[in-house]
Design a protein around this motif. Structure first.
Motif, PDB file in Angstrom:
ATOM      1  N   ARG A  96       0.834  -1.205   0.000  1.00 33.88           N
ATOM      2  CA  ARG A  96       0.000   0.000   0.000  1.00 33.88           C
ATOM      3  C   ARG A  96       0.870   1.256   0.000  1.00 33.88           C
ATOM      4  NH1 ARG A  96      -5.352  -0.444   1.290  1.00 33.88           N
ATOM      5  NH2 ARG A  96      -5.359   1.580   0.222  1.00 33.88           N
TER       6      ARG A  96
ATOM      7  N   GLU B  94      -3.976  -7.814  -0.666  1.00 33.51           N
ATOM      8  CA  GLU B  94      -4.034  -9.160  -0.095  1.00 33.51           C
ATOM      9  C   GLU B  94      -3.697 -10.221  -1.138  1.00 33.51           C
ATOM     10  OE1 GLU B  94      -7.974  -9.279   1.432  1.00 33.51           O
ATOM     11  OE2 GLU B  94      -7.509  -7.994   3.175  1.00 33.51           O
TER      12      GLU B  94
ATOM     13  N   ARG C 228      -7.669  -2.979  -0.912  1.00 29.61           N
ATOM     14  CA  ARG C 228      -7.315  -3.966   0.118  1.00 29.61           C
ATOM     15  C   ARG C 228      -7.209  -5.368  -0.487  1.00 29.61           C
ATOM     16  NH1 ARG C 228      -8.014  -2.704   5.628  1.00 29.61           N
ATOM     17  NH2 ARG C 228      -8.828  -0.604   6.016  1.00 29.61           N
TER      18      ARG C 228
ATOM     19  N   GLU D  61     -11.626   1.640  -1.640  1.00 28.99           N
ATOM     20  CA  GLU D  61     -10.754   1.086  -0.614  1.00 28.99           C
ATOM     21  C   GLU D  61     -10.841  -0.434  -0.534  1.00 28.99           C
ATOM     22  OE1 GLU D  61      -7.934   0.753   2.329  1.00 28.99           O
ATOM     23  OE2 GLU D  61      -8.385   2.397   0.954  1.00 28.99           O
TER      24      GLU D  61
END
Length: 836
Positions: A13, A561, A557, A553
């Motif tokens: 990120r 992942e 994420r 968002e």
């Protein structure tokens, strides 16, 4: 200045200058091969007035406190730069000179991995708080010793405040092939660095700078160089000029070509950067404008492919170029490249190029970034590079593309995929670094030979302060940054997205290396088939006329992942690849006959997993079924060896050194020899004892074995067969165990014939057995325990007179027994040292 927080963060990120990280982690782990590179990210939060900051990476030490060799840790601050948050459509007609860059809608991106020192004026403060991101890169050499290592990354303020994070590094006994087949192609703009540093293009000083500047590209797998053969092949889409490295002249109606800069750059790329090929742009440049000097004047003339003027000019060039390349010995290394040109223009170029072969009748290689699939066109191109969207949107079905790549590969041709503006996932300053890694993973899942992107180093005026472009997303123009002009030997600075791109390339290279072993080919393909597609899940943020493509968002994420999952999966596969059955048997020195049994007793994956599930979940049923097998000893050996290889990844995850793994499972060899001697069977006995090793309930640390007992909160000590005992060796094992096991265990204990007080009458004071005995306080003796007879004589007999007298201990113990005495077995305890 007060350090209020110092923590590792997710490297996938993007660091944000006005948001504190959600997770706080004081420790990070990296799993690397030899000849490998990995990354970690951190942030330090400061809550007072800014001061100068310093980062220090402590020496890398192994688990015994010895200095490592072949492991380099670089911890560097990331520099915030002003970044435009949108993008604009290119106007039609497009001006030759770029308009002014946008002024508004700016944010900050920590896109420069800057250095270990950060001056106060480079810090960003908001509401009395400073968030300063950090990037950590770990590199291993080909001869780095496998093992478990650690270091501390310390951040220090000018006033002496200091905090540290711990980084653990596991180096596997695997060498990453240096002769890798991955084709990375990031277009280079050498004139940009000449302009930035204000040096003569391709002069000695410039080429020294470029040698440092191109090093990251080489290390990441850069295989293609970029050269210009016309003025501004991309119609001046950058702040810097991109002149032609070949000077075109026309005097009295005859064309002339000067190759001075082209030769210096080409020689540099081939010798110093060691590229495989050089792409020359372009027979069909953007705008189809040819610029040259004629009779002392600068001429700019439209040259549509196939037109009379275009044919005349390019025929003259190709005749000269082919001859020049042959003289230099470069003919086979050149590719005449075209970028996103219409089919008709590409066909005109291909037809003309084919009419100028070398003296052996071979045509120059031709390549192109293509918009659509066309079999006839693709068959004529040496390099073919479609855009990512063609695969993600199934304009070209993936299975068809994979088949095309396989066929072209057999023909010695290259097939890559490129990404560009308005992509999500993207590789821009405001993109998450993990998006670069995902791009590499997705391209590999499509079966391509490599990745292409514009550009590597097309810098703007002041890239270390602002990287805005009037049309494109910030950062699209370059993945690396220059050094400061004031530096004596300015060195290139890379971005986090470049490092993540490189890390993913290393991952897919590992997969390709493992795929050469049939057992891993299917596993690797299954992993690649599982790669999730995120392409097109972004939407415009509305800034500028085109906007920056950004996902919400939740998507961000999930993408992070996914990249984590893929990276972790390569690690798990690597552990299995590092220690398979053959390697384990070699490491524990299992005799040849035992290895042959393991090799012969093959079973299907389904059968194996059935046995494994029984062993770990229904132990009683496992041993019941095993007892019914005709050749149970051989089957047990085969299963236990494979169980142990599967267990290696658990050792890695629990940070247990290879030395402990090897020593623990060397017990297999000990009990293999017993099985052969006592049962006359090739295989294993003592299955109940050896199950402790496989369930991680027993570990050998040096000379001794330790069995932690959760219920009693003690650690049982065992002495395996092997080398003689010494007080020094035993104390070293206990010291290791003090560090190895948690603080809940307060005591070591041992019940063994080795602790029998009678041995003091039978052995010399210097005996290793008595040295071991002196490590414990003897609590009790069981005189009915006849373990001493079993271990000393090999069996228990009712008549002591029948025992052999081949050693001094056998002779002494036989006499002791003949007198009616019983040595028994002692029980001893030892308090643990509190150094957990």
């Amino acid at each position: 200045m007060g350090i209020s927080q110092y923590t590792f963060i997710k490297k996938e990120r993007r660091a944000e200058w006005d948001r504190i990280p959600e997770q706080h982690r004081q420790e990070e782990r990296l799993l690397l091969w030899q000849g490998d590179r990995g990354n970690a990210a951190a942030e330090v939060i400061l809550d007072e007035k800014a001061e100068d900051l310093e980062l220090i990476a402590d020496p890398v030490m192994n688990e015994k406190g010895n200095l490592s060799e072949g492991i380099e840790v670089r911890a560097e601050f990331q520099k915030w730069i002003s970044t435009y948050t949108g993008s604009n459509w290119i106007p039609e007609p497009r001006p030759y000179r770029l308009p002014e860059a946008p002024k508004g809608d700016k944010s900050y991106s920590a896109d420069v991995i800057y250095g270990s020192q950060m001056e106060r004026e480079k810090l960003l403060e908001k509401n009395g708080r400073i968030i300063q991101p950090i990037w950590i890169t770990v590199s291993t050499t080909q001869d780095a010793k496998p093992g478990l290592y650690s270091t501390k990354i310390r951040v220090r303020t000018e006033q002496g405040g200091e905090q540290s994070l711990k980084l653990k590094i596991r180096v596997l006994d695997l060498k990453l092939d240096q002769d890798n087949e991955y084709y990375l192609n990031l277009w280079q703009y050498p004139y940009a660095s000449a302009a930035y540093y204000q040096v003569e293009p391709f002069g000695r000083e410039h080429l020294q700078i470029m040698k440092r500047q191109m090093r990251p590209y080489m290390e990441a797998g850069g295989k293609i160089g970029t050269a210009s053969i016309v003025e501004e092949p991309w119609y001046h889409q950058t702040w810097c000029d991109y002149p032609s490295m070949v000077r075109w002249k026309r005097e009295n109606g005859k064309w002339q070509f000067e190759y001075g800069e082209f030769d210096r750059w080409t020689g540099f790329l081939l010798k110093e950067v060691k590229v495989s090929y050089i792409e020359c742009y372009s027979v069909v440049p953007w705008g189809n404008v040819l610029r040259y000097r004629e009779d002392g004047k600068e001429i700019e003339k439209q040259a549509e492919p196939g037109s009379e003027f275009w044919t005349e000019a390019w025929s003259a060039f190709l005749q000269s170029f082919v001859q020049h390349l042959e003289e230099k010995g470069w003919f086979d290394r050149m590719i005449l490249a075209m970028d996103e040109r219409p089919k008709e223009e590409m066909e005109a170029a291909l037809n003309l190029i084919a009419t100028f072969p070398d003296r052996h009748g071979n045509s120059l290689k031709v390549g192109g970034a293509v918009v659509h699939y066309n079999k006839e066109m693709w068959d004529r191109l040496f390099t073919v590079t479609p855009h990512l969207s063609a695969l993600a949107n199934e304009e070209i079905p993936q299975e068809l593309f994979r088949e095309i790549v396989r066929r072209r590969r057999q023909e010695g041709k290259l097939t890559s995929i490129y990404s560009m503006i308005h992509d999500y996932p993207g590789i821009f300053s405001m993109s998450d670094p993990g998006e670069a890694a995902w791009t590499i993973w997705y391209i590999e899942s499509c079966g391509a030979d490599g990745f292409l992107k514009w550009a590597y180093d097309a810098w703007c005026k002041d890239p270390l302060e602002e990287n805005v472009h009037c049309y494109f997303e910030a950062g699209d123009m370059f993945l690396v940054y220059p050094g400061e002009r004031r530096e004596k030997e300015p060195d290139v600075r890379v971005s986090p997205r470049f490092r993540m791109l490189e890390e993913a390339i290393h991952d897919v290279r590992k997969l390709c290396q493992m795929k050469k072993v049939p057992e891993y080919e299917k596993k690797a393909e299954q992993l690649l088939d599982s790669v999730r597609c995120f392409y097109g899940k972004g939407k415009s943020n509305g800034v500028g006329t085109a906007g920056f493509m950004e996902a919400d968002e939740q998507i961000k994420r999930e993408l992070a992942e996914e990249v984590e999952r893929l990276h972790r999966a390569v690690g798990i596969l690597s552990c299995r690849y590092a220690v398979d059955e053959e390697q384990l048997m070699e490491r524990i020195r299992l005799p040849k006959e035992g290895r042959d049994v393991v090799r012969i007793l093959k079973m299907t994956e389904q059968e194996y997993h059935r046995w494994k599930e029984l062993f770990y979940k229904k132990e009683e049923k496992f041993f019941e079924m095993l007892a019914g097998e005709q050749e149970k000893e051989g089957l047990l050996l085969s299963l236990y060896v494979r169980f142990a290889t599967d267990l290696y990844k658990e050792y890695v995850e629990k940070e247990i050194p290879d030395e402990v793994y090897d020593a623990t499972f060397s017990d297999f060899t000990i009990w293999y020899r017993h099985c052969v001697k006592e049962r006359k069977k090739i295989g294993l006995c003592e299955e109940q004892w050896l199950k402790l090793h496989l369930k991680m309930k027993l570990f050998r640390l040096g000379r001794l074995q330790f069995e932690p007992d959760e219920g009693q909160k003690v650690i049982h000590v065992h002495v395996p067969e092997g080398e003689s005992l010494s007080r020094e060796g035993c104390e070293a094992s206990f010291a290791w165990a003090d560090r190895f096991f948690g603080s809940s265990y307060k005591l070591y204990d041992c019940e063994s014939w080795l602790l029998s007080p009678a041995l003091k009458e039978l052995l010399e004071k210097e005996s290793g057995i008595l040295q071991f005995q002196n490590c414990f306080e003897i609590q009790s003796v069981n005189l009915e325990n006849r373990q001493a007879e079993e271990r000393v004589f090999g069996s228990i007999l009712e008549d002591p007179e029948a025992y052999p007298e081949n050693t001094s201990l056998q002779k002494a113990l036989k006499n002791y027994l003949s007198e009616g005495k019983k040595p028994g077995a002692g029980y001893g305890c030892r308090i643990r040292k509190k150094i957990f």
